[in-house]
Design a protein around this motif. Structure first.
Motif, mmCIF file in Angstrom:
data_model
loop_
_atom_site.group_PDB
_atom_site.id
_atom_site.type_symbol
_atom_site.label_atom_id
_atom_site.label_comp_id
_atom_site.label_asym_id
_atom_site.label_seq_id
_atom_site.Cartn_x
_atom_site.Cartn_y
_atom_site.Cartn_z
ATOM 1 N N THR A 197 -0.453 -1.469 -2.681
ATOM 2 C CA THR A 197 -1.484 -0.914 -1.820
ATOM 3 C C THR A 197 -2.519 -1.963 -1.519
ATOM 4 O O THR A 197 -3.055 -2.604 -2.412
ATOM 5 C CB THR A 197 -2.159 0.267 -2.527
ATOM 6 O OG1 THR A 197 -1.171 1.244 -2.795
ATOM 7 C CG2 THR A 197 -3.235 0.862 -1.644
ATOM 8 N N VAL A 201 -9.699 -0.975 4.885
ATOM 9 C CA VAL A 201 -9.731 0.002 5.952
ATOM 10 C C VAL A 201 -8.889 -0.503 7.088
ATOM 11 O O VAL A 201 -9.208 -1.508 7.691
ATOM 12 C CB VAL A 201 -11.170 0.234 6.456
ATOM 13 C CG1 VAL A 201 -11.169 1.249 7.583
ATOM 14 C CG2 VAL A 201 -12.043 0.707 5.301
ATOM 15 N N PRO A 202 -7.777 0.096 7.414
ATOM 16 C CA PRO A 202 -7.283 1.295 6.780
ATOM 17 C C PRO A 202 -6.508 0.994 5.502
ATOM 18 O O PRO A 202 -6.059 -0.113 5.290
ATOM 19 C CB PRO A 202 -6.321 1.849 7.839
ATOM 20 C CG PRO A 202 -5.773 0.617 8.470
ATOM 21 C CD PRO A 202 -6.910 -0.365 8.489
ATOM 22 N N VAL A 203 -6.317 2.015 4.722
ATOM 23 C CA VAL A 203 -5.461 1.893 3.556
ATOM 24 C C VAL A 203 -4.019 1.796 4.037
ATOM 25 O O VAL A 203 -3.621 2.517 4.939
ATOM 26 C CB VAL A 203 -5.625 3.112 2.639
ATOM 27 C CG1 VAL A 203 -4.568 3.099 1.546
ATOM 28 C CG2 VAL A 203 -7.008 3.103 2.011
ATOM 29 N N ALA A 204 -3.315 0.898 3.485
ATOM 30 C CA ALA A 204 -1.933 0.739 3.930
ATOM 31 C C ALA A 204 -1.036 0.514 2.728
ATOM 32 O O ALA A 204 -1.441 -0.086 1.748
ATOM 33 C CB ALA A 204 -1.826 -0.456 4.887
ATOM 34 N N ARG A 205 0.147 1.046 2.853
ATOM 35 C CA ARG A 205 1.135 0.761 1.829
ATOM 36 C C ARG A 205 2.189 -0.133 2.420
ATOM 37 O O ARG A 205 2.637 0.066 3.522
ATOM 38 C CB ARG A 205 1.768 2.051 1.308
ATOM 39 C CG ARG A 205 1.005 2.611 0.125
ATOM 40 C CD ARG A 205 1.804 3.657 -0.564
ATOM 41 N NE ARG A 205 1.917 4.845 0.266
ATOM 42 C CZ ARG A 205 2.581 5.926 -0.126
ATOM 43 N NH1 ARG A 205 3.169 5.962 -1.289
ATOM 44 N NH2 ARG A 205 2.655 6.962 0.662
ATOM 45 N N HIS A 206 2.606 -1.059 1.660
ATOM 46 C CA HIS A 206 3.594 -2.000 2.153
ATOM 47 C C HIS A 206 4.792 -1.995 1.249
ATOM 48 O O HIS A 206 4.685 -1.861 0.043
ATOM 49 C CB HIS A 206 3.017 -3.408 2.211
ATOM 50 C CG HIS A 206 1.872 -3.487 3.166
ATOM 51 N ND1 HIS A 206 2.059 -3.603 4.518
ATOM 52 C CD2 HIS A 206 0.552 -3.392 2.959
ATOM 53 C CE1 HIS A 206 0.883 -3.611 5.100
ATOM 54 N NE2 HIS A 206 -0.052 -3.486 4.177
ATOM 55 N N LEU A 220 2.570 -9.229 6.296
ATOM 56 C CA LEU A 220 1.293 -8.755 6.789
ATOM 57 C C LEU A 220 0.852 -9.696 7.893
ATOM 58 O O LEU A 220 0.836 -10.904 7.725
ATOM 59 C CB LEU A 220 0.278 -8.727 5.651
ATOM 60 C CG LEU A 220 -1.074 -8.112 6.006
ATOM 61 C CD1 LEU A 220 -0.912 -6.662 6.408
ATOM 62 C CD2 LEU A 220 -2.018 -8.220 4.819
ATOM 63 N N PHE A 221 0.546 -9.109 9.034
ATOM 64 C CA PHE A 221 0.160 -9.909 10.190
ATOM 65 C C PHE A 221 1.223 -10.931 10.517
ATOM 66 O O PHE A 221 0.927 -12.050 10.905
ATOM 67 C CB PHE A 221 -1.181 -10.606 9.942
ATOM 68 C CG PHE A 221 -2.272 -9.666 9.561
ATOM 69 C CD1 PHE A 221 -2.838 -9.724 8.316
ATOM 70 C CD2 PHE A 221 -2.700 -8.677 10.449
ATOM 71 C CE1 PHE A 221 -3.836 -8.843 7.955
ATOM 72 C CE2 PHE A 221 -3.694 -7.799 10.093
ATOM 73 C CZ PHE A 221 -4.264 -7.877 8.843
ATOM 74 N N GLY A 222 2.464 -10.527 10.339
ATOM 75 C CA GLY A 222 3.555 -11.411 10.701
ATOM 76 C C GLY A 222 3.777 -12.543 9.724
ATOM 77 O O GLY A 222 4.550 -13.444 9.976
ATOM 78 N N PRO B 178 -5.107 8.570 5.967
ATOM 79 C CA PRO B 178 -5.711 7.381 5.373
ATOM 80 C C PRO B 178 -6.884 6.804 6.140
ATOM 81 O O PRO B 178 -7.650 6.042 5.598
ATOM 82 C CB PRO B 178 -4.553 6.385 5.342
ATOM 83 C CG PRO B 178 -3.581 6.874 6.365
ATOM 84 C CD PRO B 178 -3.736 8.362 6.381
ATOM 85 N N LEU B 179 -6.999 7.177 7.399
ATOM 86 C CA LEU B 179 -8.123 6.642 8.148
ATOM 87 C C LEU B 179 -9.270 7.629 8.121
ATOM 88 O O LEU B 179 -9.076 8.818 8.327
ATOM 89 C CB LEU B 179 -7.732 6.402 9.602
ATOM 90 C CG LEU B 179 -6.912 5.160 9.879
ATOM 91 C CD1 LEU B 179 -6.624 5.079 11.368
ATOM 92 C CD2 LEU B 179 -7.653 3.928 9.418
ATOM 93 N N PHE B 221 -2.546 -3.482 13.691
ATOM 94 C CA PHE B 221 -2.827 -4.906 13.552
ATOM 95 C C PHE B 221 -1.612 -5.646 13.013
ATOM 96 O O PHE B 221 -1.731 -6.544 12.198
ATOM 97 C CB PHE B 221 -4.032 -5.145 12.629
ATOM 98 C CG PHE B 221 -5.256 -4.395 13.068
ATOM 99 C CD1 PHE B 221 -5.808 -3.453 12.248
ATOM 100 C CD2 PHE B 221 -5.810 -4.618 14.320
ATOM 101 C CE1 PHE B 221 -6.930 -2.756 12.655
ATOM 102 C CE2 PHE B 221 -6.925 -3.924 14.719
ATOM 103 C CZ PHE B 221 -7.488 -2.979 13.892
ATOM 104 N N GLY B 222 -0.462 -5.210 13.473
ATOM 105 C CA GLY B 222 0.742 -5.893 13.027
ATOM 106 C C GLY B 222 1.217 -5.464 11.666
ATOM 107 O O GLY B 222 2.157 -6.019 11.132
ATOM 108 N N ILE B 225 2.447 0.507 8.505
ATOM 109 C CA ILE B 225 1.739 1.338 7.563
ATOM 110 C C ILE B 225 2.504 2.627 7.372
ATOM 111 O O ILE B 225 2.830 3.308 8.339
ATOM 112 C CB ILE B 225 0.306 1.604 8.057
ATOM 113 C CG1 ILE B 225 -0.426 0.272 8.150
ATOM 114 C CG2 ILE B 225 -0.404 2.588 7.139
ATOM 115 C CD1 ILE B 225 -1.824 0.389 8.692
ATOM 116 N N GLU B 226 2.794 2.899 6.149
ATOM 117 C CA GLU B 226 3.552 4.099 5.851
ATOM 118 C C GLU B 226 2.702 5.072 5.078
ATOM 119 O O GLU B 226 1.832 4.687 4.314
ATOM 120 C CB GLU B 226 4.774 3.751 4.993
ATOM 121 C CG GLU B 226 5.824 2.989 5.748
ATOM 122 C CD GLU B 226 7.063 2.821 4.888
ATOM 123 O OE1 GLU B 226 7.021 3.204 3.704
ATOM 124 O OE2 GLU B 226 8.063 2.325 5.416
#
Lengths: 237, 237
Positions: A197, A201-206, A220-222, B178-179, B221-222, B225-226
């Motif tokens: 995690t 902002v925003p919270v993102a899961r990868h 992240l960001f390519g 999440p937002l 932003f690339g 997000i799940e």
DNA sequence: CCTACCACCTGCAAC
DNA sequence: CGTTGCAGGTGGTAG
């Protein structure tokens, strides 16, 4: 002289071969040092001798420092336009160019012009070369051609500081991260996948890929971002 | 009997196929249940009766659980090779197959073989069907043919847990978003993907994709997000 | 512009 | 294991 090769011609081949230092940034004139056969374990018995007959004087055409896209999933190499138009044939439908590597192995790349981006690219076959040569962003490829006969040659040099990915363990040395936030690790997701995690902002899961080495990787960001399996993630309190 | 229908055929036809895990969702025998007319508001006045005459006994050919690519922007359906070669005519240039849906509406799909991937695909016309039937990844399509006359039929079954898009009427039942900000509904996108407006800073619209796992995914932003699935999003409260 | 369509391409999991 | 089916892509083109 035989086989050789760029500026290396100035020195004797034999001496150079004794000083090979793989995977290091070297002066360009060492570019054509003999190194291991490209990504093949086998020795090409048939042509170990025969291919030597192909030795010709070579004219250097151009180098390119590889970008992340050149070695990434796009499976294409952008060929700088001025070099493409100066040295390569007109890119037509299905144009294919063959390059010999330092082991005299041929590599065929589809070469085409993309109107949408108005750029010349090597596509089909390129990714195989990238993998075989273990190319990474920051590495340099060099194109040359035989002084006679219309043959093309390709070679590469790994850069000293590998730039294939951003190593999170070195994050402190990187430019400030664009998102302010904490990075937390969560429980591994099982079956080779983990979820981490990025708390911001925003919270993102990868989706985090765990490599055989234990390195974890996500995009992240390519950017392919790796961080070590053992070390705590910086900021991940 | 009239029009029908899955289990009947399945019983008579053969037990074969060794009941290859139909990828769950529901029992196959529910597949041919009468459901609403395919995604059309209009009633097809002309053929409300006439098309009924087309009722024939049907031989089930095969089902496929749709992948995200089958219903996504690639606008093509990959037809599993063994079924393609068993049931469909040889794919030539411009081959077009016509399938009747449960409302006896004809759907014409271009059917071709892609040499490069060595796979059979439905292309032209397929995406219209996907939209009309509101198909989503995880849904199942079923192909059958008339016992006589060389007619083809297509039907579909929506997956139990809809994964087509986010229904904002059920937003309260979803994991915390999440937002931080208000989520407003916009006009229905109509094309299988929901468009939502996330009112925050900055305001952004995102296409939300729903994966076979039920995880919902969008890019910001690339970043892929799940969210969704079993676990609440950390920090989402 | 955009969308669909077309003919390619590739990595990878499964056989 | 090598092979291959196929999910997920690409650029180019037509409209």
């Amino acid at each position: 002289m035989d086989l050789i090769l760029g500026t290396l011609v100035e020195a004797t081949q034999e001496v150079q071969e004794k000083h090979q230092q793989e995977e290091q940034c070297q002066k360009p004139d060492l570019l054509y040092q003999r190194q291991q056969v490209l990504g093949r374990d086998r020795q090409h018995g048939d042509n170990g001798d025969g291919k030597r007959t192909g030795a010709v004087e070579r004219e250097h055409m151009f180098d390119k420092v590889l970008t992340p896209s050149d070695v990434g999933k796009l499976n294409r190499l952008v060929v700088p336009k001025q070099h493409a138009e100066r040295f390569f044939p007109v890119a037509g439908a299905g144009t294919q160019l063959c390059f010999e590597d330092r082991a005299a192995e041929p590599w065929r790349f589809r070469y085409s012009y993309w109107r949408s981006s108005q750029s010349y690219v090597m596509t089909k076959g390129w990714s195989r070369f990238v993998r075989a040569a273990r190319l990474a962003a920051g590495d340099t490829i060099s194109f040359s051609r035989g002084a006679v006969g219309g043959r093309y040659f390709i070679d590469y040099r790994h850069c000293q500081r590998r730039r294939r990915d951003i190593n999170f363990n070195d994050a402190a040395a990187l430019p400030a991260w664009p998102l302010l936030g904490r990075v937390k690790r969560t429980a591994a997701g099982g079956s080779g996948g983990a979820t981490m995690t990025v708390d911001t902002v925003p919270v993102a899961r990868h989706h985090v890929e765990v490599k055989p080495t234990g390195m974890r990787c996500f995009r992240l960001f390519g950017v392919n971002i790796e961080y070590g399996g053992d070390d705590p993630v910086p900021g991940g309190g």
